[in-house]
Design a protein around this motif. Sequence first.
Motif, mmCIF file in Angstrom:
data_model
loop_
_atom_site.group_PDB
_atom_site.id
_atom_site.type_symbol
_atom_site.label_atom_id
_atom_site.label_comp_id
_atom_site.label_asym_id
_atom_site.label_seq_id
_atom_site.Cartn_x
_atom_site.Cartn_y
_atom_site.Cartn_z
ATOM 1 N N ASN A 1 0.827 -1.217 0.000
ATOM 2 C CA ASN A 1 0.000 0.000 0.000
ATOM 3 C C ASN A 1 0.861 1.267 0.000
ATOM 4 O OD1 ASN A 1 0.971 -0.375 2.561
ATOM 5 N ND2 ASN A 1 -0.937 0.120 3.620
ATOM 6 N N GLN B 1 3.845 3.939 -1.862
ATOM 7 C CA GLN B 1 3.868 4.699 -3.110
ATOM 8 C C GLN B 1 4.256 3.804 -4.299
ATOM 9 O OE1 GLN B 1 5.146 9.128 -3.970
ATOM 10 N NE2 GLN B 1 6.917 7.998 -3.275
ATOM 11 N N LEU B 2 5.400 3.134 -4.185
ATOM 12 C CA LEU B 2 5.868 2.257 -5.258
ATOM 13 C C LEU B 2 5.099 0.932 -5.257
ATOM 14 C CD1 LEU B 2 7.864 1.467 -7.491
ATOM 15 C CD2 LEU B 2 9.580 0.981 -5.719
ATOM 16 N N HIS C 1 2.349 -3.753 5.795
ATOM 17 C CA HIS C 1 3.160 -3.878 7.019
ATOM 18 C C HIS C 1 2.415 -4.688 8.081
ATOM 19 C CE1 HIS C 1 6.332 -1.493 9.551
ATOM 20 N NE2 HIS C 1 6.423 -2.781 9.734
ATOM 21 N N ILE D 1 3.340 -8.417 7.113
ATOM 22 C CA ILE D 1 4.733 -8.906 7.194
ATOM 23 C C ILE D 1 5.605 -7.837 7.839
ATOM 24 C CG2 ILE D 1 5.384 -8.120 4.857
ATOM 25 C CD1 ILE D 1 7.114 -10.734 4.681
ATOM 26 N N GLU D 2 6.529 -8.283 8.687
ATOM 27 C CA GLU D 2 7.488 -7.379 9.332
ATOM 28 C C GLU D 2 8.880 -7.884 8.927
ATOM 29 O OE1 GLU D 2 7.714 -4.431 11.369
ATOM 30 O OE2 GLU D 2 9.688 -5.007 10.633
ATOM 31 N N ILE D 3 9.543 -7.149 8.039
ATOM 32 C CA ILE D 3 10.787 -7.696 7.467
ATOM 33 C C ILE D 3 11.937 -7.752 8.472
ATOM 34 C CG2 ILE D 3 10.218 -7.126 5.078
ATOM 35 C CD1 ILE D 3 12.361 -4.849 5.292
ATOM 36 N N ALA E 1 9.697 -1.999 1.208
ATOM 37 C CA ALA E 1 9.720 -1.557 2.609
ATOM 38 C C ALA E 1 11.045 -0.894 2.936
ATOM 39 C CB ALA E 1 9.507 -2.758 3.529
ATOM 40 N N HIS F 1 12.658 5.389 5.444
ATOM 41 C CA HIS F 1 13.279 6.375 4.545
ATOM 42 C C HIS F 1 12.772 7.801 4.731
ATOM 43 C CE1 HIS F 1 10.241 6.243 1.102
ATOM 44 N NE2 HIS F 1 9.794 5.403 1.979
ATOM 45 N N SER G 1 16.804 0.505 -3.895
ATOM 46 C CA SER G 1 17.770 1.312 -3.157
ATOM 47 C C SER G 1 17.736 2.743 -3.706
ATOM 48 C CB SER G 1 19.156 0.671 -3.230
ATOM 49 O OG SER G 1 20.035 1.342 -2.361
ATOM 50 N N TYR H 1 20.383 7.288 6.668
ATOM 51 C CA TYR H 1 19.505 6.658 5.669
ATOM 52 C C TYR H 1 20.342 5.986 4.581
ATOM 53 C CZ TYR H 1 16.613 6.310 1.469
ATOM 54 O OH TYR H 1 16.003 5.855 0.329
ATOM 55 N N LYS I 1 20.852 2.006 3.819
ATOM 56 C CA LYS I 1 20.381 1.434 2.541
ATOM 57 C C LYS I 1 21.545 0.707 1.852
ATOM 58 C CE LYS I 1 16.876 1.893 0.520
ATOM 59 N NZ LYS I 1 15.639 1.055 0.497
ATOM 60 N N ILE J 1 11.343 9.677 -6.172
ATOM 61 C CA ILE J 1 10.174 9.007 -6.747
ATOM 62 C C ILE J 1 8.867 9.699 -6.356
ATOM 63 C CG2 ILE J 1 11.419 6.824 -6.874
ATOM 64 C CD1 ILE J 1 9.737 5.722 -4.618
ATOM 65 N N ARG K 1 4.282 6.970 2.113
ATOM 66 C CA ARG K 1 3.775 6.792 3.480
ATOM 67 C C ARG K 1 4.815 7.249 4.515
ATOM 68 N NH1 ARG K 1 -0.666 3.447 4.204
ATOM 69 N NH2 ARG K 1 0.099 2.572 6.168
ATOM 70 N N ALA K 2 6.094 6.949 4.246
ATOM 71 C CA ALA K 2 7.131 7.297 5.232
ATOM 72 C C ALA K 2 7.359 8.807 5.316
ATOM 73 C CB ALA K 2 8.431 6.592 4.873
ATOM 74 N N LYS K 3 6.917 9.538 4.306
ATOM 75 C CA LYS K 3 7.132 10.998 4.307
ATOM 76 C C LYS K 3 5.794 11.716 4.503
ATOM 77 C CE LYS K 3 11.291 10.371 1.651
ATOM 78 N NZ LYS K 3 12.059 10.534 0.430
HETATM 79 N N1 LIG Z 1 10.862 8.488 -1.915
HETATM 80 C C1 LIG Z 1 11.935 8.655 -2.664
HETATM 81 O O1 LIG Z 1 12.115 9.703 -3.284
HETATM 82 C C2 LIG Z 1 12.929 7.539 -2.816
HETATM 83 C C3 LIG Z 1 14.149 7.809 -3.434
HETATM 84 C C4 LIG Z 1 15.062 6.766 -3.594
HETATM 85 C C5 LIG Z 1 14.738 5.501 -3.143
HETATM 86 N N2 LIG Z 1 13.538 5.266 -2.528
HETATM 87 C C6 LIG Z 1 13.234 3.894 -2.078
HETATM 88 O O2 LIG Z 1 12.038 3.461 -2.717
HETATM 89 C C7 LIG Z 1 11.395 2.478 -1.912
HETATM 90 C C8 LIG Z 1 9.891 2.705 -1.882
HETATM 91 O O3 LIG Z 1 9.547 3.985 -1.401
HETATM 92 P P1 LIG Z 1 8.023 4.438 -1.254
HETATM 93 O O4 LIG Z 1 8.005 5.911 -1.474
HETATM 94 O O5 LIG Z 1 7.132 3.550 -2.021
HETATM 95 O O6 LIG Z 1 7.787 4.148 0.323
HETATM 96 P P2 LIG Z 1 6.442 4.170 1.199
HETATM 97 O O7 LIG Z 1 5.323 4.851 0.500
HETATM 98 O O8 LIG Z 1 6.822 4.660 2.566
HETATM 99 O O9 LIG Z 1 6.083 2.603 1.281
HETATM 100 C C9 LIG Z 1 6.859 1.720 2.041
HETATM 101 C C10 LIG Z 1 5.985 0.535 2.411
HETATM 102 O O10 LIG Z 1 6.727 -0.410 3.202
HETATM 103 C C11 LIG Z 1 6.021 -0.691 4.424
HETATM 104 N N3 LIG Z 1 7.002 -0.966 5.470
HETATM 105 C C12 LIG Z 1 7.789 -0.073 6.134
HETATM 106 N N4 LIG Z 1 8.562 -0.697 7.034
HETATM 107 C C13 LIG Z 1 8.278 -2.024 6.945
HETATM 108 C C14 LIG Z 1 8.756 -3.186 7.614
HETATM 109 N N5 LIG Z 1 9.673 -3.090 8.580
HETATM 110 N N6 LIG Z 1 8.254 -4.397 7.270
HETATM 111 C C15 LIG Z 1 7.304 -4.489 6.300
HETATM 112 N N7 LIG Z 1 6.791 -3.427 5.638
HETATM 113 C C16 LIG Z 1 7.274 -2.201 5.960
HETATM 114 C C17 LIG Z 1 5.216 0.569 4.681
HETATM 115 O O11 LIG Z 1 4.131 0.311 5.559
HETATM 116 P P3 LIG Z 1 3.748 1.367 6.750
HETATM 117 O O12 LIG Z 1 3.741 2.721 6.127
HETATM 118 O O13 LIG Z 1 2.413 0.898 7.217
HETATM 119 O O14 LIG Z 1 4.847 1.219 7.777
HETATM 120 C C18 LIG Z 1 4.772 0.920 3.252
HETATM 121 O O15 LIG Z 1 3.671 0.116 2.884
HETATM 122 C C19 LIG Z 1 12.129 2.484 -0.570
HETATM 123 O O16 LIG Z 1 13.026 1.397 -0.551
HETATM 124 C C20 LIG Z 1 12.943 3.781 -0.587
HETATM 125 O O17 LIG Z 1 14.141 3.686 0.171
HETATM 126 C C21 LIG Z 1 12.637 6.256 -2.369
#
Ligand SMILES: NC(=O)c1ccc[n+]([C@@H]2O[C@H](COP(=O)([O-])OP(=O)(O)OC[C@H]3O[C@@H](n4cnc5c(N)ncnc54)[C@H](OP(=O)(O)O)[C@@H]3O)[C@@H](O)[C@H]2O)c1
Length: 287
Positions: A9, A11-12, A31, A34-36, A58, A61, A99, A124, A128, A150, A157-159
């Motif tokens: 659920n 962004q990616l 999340h 599964i808890e990685i 996950a 970040h 990554s 961070y 990574k 991205i 979600r993390a931001k």
């Molecule tokens: N945002 C950027 O600009 C950017 C740039 C470079 C790389 N990235 C990488 O791209 C990837 C995807 O980013 P995104 O923006 O899609 O992130 P996101 O929207 O925060 O989604 C991350 C997902 O992983 C889940 N999650 C977090 N911790 C977890 C854990 N310990 N076990 C299982 N699930 C967990 C979150 O659930 P909850 O929210 O419920 O915890 C959420 O569903 C990440 O690896 C990030 O480092 C992002």
Amino acid sequence: MKVAVIGANGQLGTDLCEVFAERHEVVPLTHAEIEITDLEGSRQVLKEISAHLVLCTAAAHNVPKCESEPEQAFRVNGIGSLNLAKLSAELGFKLVQYSTDYVFDGTKGKPYVETDAVAPQSVYAITKYAGEQFIRNYCEQYFIIRVSGIYGKVPCRAKNHTNFVVNMIQAAASKPEVRVVTDEVLTPTPTLEIARNTLALVETDAYGIYHMTCQGEVSWYEFARTIFETLNLKTPLYPASVKDFPAVVKRPFYSVLDNANLRKLGLDFMPHWKDALVSFLKRHYAA
Ligand SMILES: NC(=O)c1ccc[n+]([C@@H]2O[C@H](COP(=O)([O-])OP(=O)(O)OC[C@H]3O[C@@H](n4cnc5c(N)ncnc54)[C@H](OP(=O)(O)O)[C@@H]3O)[C@@H](O)[C@H]2O)c1
């Protein structure tokens, strides 16, 4: 192929689920499911699913939060990746881990290829990179995909459920003027394009590290200007410098990635950043 998506659920993860569902059987994992960081719990979940491919989005970040909570950042980005690598080796699934461009320090001044030396600057980025190293050393069937800036239709979600596009639209609506930096250069990339290109890549057995960003490069200011022009936002937008804002965390100011390894395989299908941005805005934000 049976495909488990961790962070389904996010962004990616949202776009990965949709794109992969066109060709494969997708098992979305949030999340709550599964808890990685928990090896035994993850083993039970992934053994039960018996997927051929696991896509992991996950991460910890929220970059400033990682700086103040380094143990938690290492637990998720480092140990979480180690756990998935061990399970890939044990259960036999292909593993995709995403990554970041932040593994580089930004001093090269030219686009980074996959073989360039890394020099991560923040908790961070360091955690990574630790995750990358765990995966490279603990399993064989892996794709590490570095992405950058991205943005997707379901914001990060993390931001706090934002991304740069959402931030600009909100700033234009709530502030008398908006200032954005000209001296931080990268290649922002929509998650839909990453999901589509990931689909093409994982059908090969060409394991390894890949850069996967849009073509070209752009400053955040120029990127913001394209958002303002495309959406006809009238709030004044001014150029600024990174020096105008307090530096909370060290980051690379030039982190353009070259998709060299994808290109070698003939699998670099990423569009130019501007075409990708304009079509994303028209699809999701145009009146
Ligand atoms: N945002 C950027 O600009 C950017 C740039 C470079 C790389 N990235 C990488 O791209 C990837 C995807 O980013 P995104 O923006 O899609 O992130 P996101 O929207 O925060 O989604 C991350 C997902 O992983 C889940 N999650 C977090 N911790 C977890 C854990 N310990 N076990 C299982 N699930 C967990 C979150 O659930 P909850 O929210 O419920 O915890 C959420 O569903 C990440 O690896 C990030 O480092 C992002």
